[in-house]
Design an enzyme around this catalytic site. Structure first.
Site, PDB file in Angstrom:
ATOM      1  N   ASP A  62       0.810  -1.225   0.000  1.00  0.00           N
ATOM      2  CA  ASP A  62       0.000   0.000   0.000  1.00  0.00           C
ATOM      3  C   ASP A  62       0.844   1.276   0.000  1.00  0.00           C
ATOM      4  O   ASP A  62       0.331   2.352  -0.320  1.00  0.00           O
ATOM      5  CB  ASP A  62      -0.920   0.039   1.237  1.00  0.00           C
TER       6      ASP A  62
ATOM      7  N   ARG B 219     -17.378  -3.704 -17.764  1.00  0.00           N
ATOM      8  CA  ARG B 219     -16.962  -4.918 -17.047  1.00  0.00           C
ATOM      9  C   ARG B 219     -15.991  -4.567 -15.932  1.00  0.00           C
ATOM     10  O   ARG B 219     -15.333  -3.525 -15.969  1.00  0.00           O
ATOM     11  CB  ARG B 219     -16.284  -5.890 -18.010  1.00  0.00           C
TER      12      ARG B 219
HETATM   13  O1  F6P Z   1      -2.372  -3.909   3.490  1.00  0.00           O
HETATM   14  C1  F6P Z   1      -2.183  -4.754   2.427  1.00  0.00           C
HETATM   15  C2  F6P Z   1      -3.489  -5.230   1.894  1.00  0.00           C
HETATM   16  O2  F6P Z   1      -3.205  -6.054   0.804  1.00  0.00           O
HETATM   17  C3  F6P Z   1      -4.479  -4.120   1.533  1.00  0.00           C
HETATM   18  O3  F6P Z   1      -4.164  -3.504   0.316  1.00  0.00           O
HETATM   19  C4  F6P Z   1      -5.788  -4.886   1.553  1.00  0.00           C
HETATM   20  O4  F6P Z   1      -6.881  -4.061   1.840  1.00  0.00           O
HETATM   21  C5  F6P Z   1      -5.581  -5.846   2.678  1.00  0.00           C
HETATM   22  O5  F6P Z   1      -4.187  -6.024   2.834  1.00  0.00           O
HETATM   23  C6  F6P Z   1      -6.242  -7.182   2.449  1.00  0.00           C
HETATM   24  O6  F6P Z   1      -6.015  -7.993   3.545  1.00  0.00           O
HETATM   25  P1  F6P Z   1      -6.583  -9.482   3.660  1.00  0.00           P
HETATM   26  O7  F6P Z   1      -5.785 -10.312   2.729  1.00  0.00           O
HETATM   27  O8  F6P Z   1      -6.369  -9.844   5.080  1.00  0.00           O
HETATM   28  O9  F6P Z   1      -8.029  -9.407   3.284  1.00  0.00           O
END
Ligand code: F6P
Length: 368
Positions: free
Chosen positions: A140, A286
């Site tokens: 992120d 889509r």
């Molecule tokens: O923080 C990294 C991240 O991949 C975010 O971009 C995403 O919202 C989250 O983790 C998803 O986490 P999980 O795999 O626990 O749903």
């Protein structure tokens, strides 16, 4: 006894975790230190302790291996964030148990490789007497104090490649393609890959959007004879005055033994955007959700280099007895900054900054 250090990976996985582990283990071995890897994230610090010695001779191939050989977790007793990123204090008894096990193993320091949540746990462990050095990880790219986190470059490269592919099929079928990307409350992945991938509209959490503005952009392109469009949507993007779009039940906050503390799962905003575009413009629209594909795979050259510098930097900070700090990339150097500086705020895309201005100069709509 030889000096011993520990390392764990916390939070969501990310390309380059193994490259950091490799760098720490090899650099520590050069100092004649032994490295213990805790398994399953912070839970590995608790009883029963799940740890194993990491042999520098076993590090071959880790530079380019995705995931983490130590395993990880972003929920449970050590979940530092719940709901939409609200920080949570870890139970004092849990910190005491972890510190006791850390001491019993005779460790001098603990390297915590993780994102904002894991680094805030690292701070709490540090306050509880565990000498900690953090390493900023997340696709992120939302950790303050470092110009970049590792994993981000790999995720952006993957997302850009996906947009190149989606552009071809959108053009062939004269469709609108809406691509949803990760990033939580920061739009770094969407903004970078959207510009690099030539998107026509990019919706990020930092700029609340109005769906009619996005449709105007698509109609404008149509008038110019461009009968397809590519719209990038960050999972944390929301309409002006609207809510975040989430998946499944709201985040549970049940507590140890009874369930898991965890953050809300973002996702689904692209479907909402696509439905509205189709309804308002009449264009076939889509959706493609990149999801966890962004977190897997081989780290890019840039990320391998960053991971290696971060791992070596973490060992250097330990040898300088600097704890409660995080390695940070502040070009041209890798430095140590107080963990507090990193965890207090998120790094997000400046709405009036160079990236957004660059996009706007090319006619990309940010939906505002
Ligand atoms: O923080 C990294 C991240 O991949 C975010 O971009 C995403 O919202 C989250 O983790 C998803 O986490 P999980 O795999 O626990 O749903």
């Amino acid at each position: 006894m030889k000096t011993r250090i520990g390392i764990l990976t916390g939070g969501g996985d990310c390309p380059g975790l193994n490259a950091v582990i490799r760098a720490v283990v090899i650099a520590a071995a050069k100092n004649a230190w032994t490295t213990f890897g805790f398994l399953g994230g912070f839970e590995g610090l608790l009883n029963p302790v799940r740890a194993r010695v990491l042999d520098p001779d076993d590090m071959d191939g880790l530079l380019f291996l995705g995931g983490t050989i130590l395993g990880t977790s972003n929920s449970g007793r050590f979940a530092a964030k719940v709901g939409h990123g609200e920080k949570r204090e870890i139970d004092h008894a849990v910190i005491v148990e972890a510190k006791g096990n850390f001491d019993r193993l005779g460790l001098r320091a603990l390297v915590v490789v993780g994102g904002d949540g894991s680094l805030s746990i690292a701070q709490q462990l540090h306050d509880g007497g565990v000498p900690v050095v953090g390493v900023p990880k997340t696709i992120d790219n939302d950790i303050a104090g470092t110009t970049v986190t590792f994993g981000f470059d790999t995720a952006v490269s993957f997302a850009t490649d996906a947009l190149d592919r989606l552009r071809c099929t959108a053009a062939s079928h004269e469709r609108v393609l809406v691509c949803e990307m990760m990033g939580r409350y920061a739009g770094w992945i969407a903004a970078h890959s959207g510009i690099a991938g030539g998107a026509d509209a990019i919706l990020i959490p930092e700029i609340p959007f109005n769906i009619e503005r996005v449709c105007e952009k698509i109609r404008e392109r149509e008038k110019d004879g461009k009968r397809h469009s590519l719209v990038v949507v960050a999972e944390g993007a929301r309409q002006d005055g609207g809510e975040f779009v989430t998946q499944g039940a709201p985040a549970a906050g049940i507590g140890p033994g009874g369930g898991a503390f965890r953050e809300a799962r973002l996702g689904g905003v692209a479907t909402m955007v696509a439905d509205e575009i189709q309804k308002r413009t009449g264009k076939e629209t889509r959706v493609c959700v990149l999801g966890h594909l962004q977190r897997g795979g081989v780290p890019t050259t840039f990320d391998r280099m960053l991971c290696t510098r971060f791992g070596v930097g973490a060992v250097r900070l330990i040898s300088e007895e600097r704890f409660g700090v995080m390695v940070a990339s502040v070009p041209p150097d890798t430095i140590g900054i107080p963990l507090q500086e990193a965890i207090g705020r998120l790094s997000t895309v400046p709405p009036d900054g160079d990236i957004v201005r660059t996009g706007r100069a090319l006619g990309i709509s940010f939906g505002d």
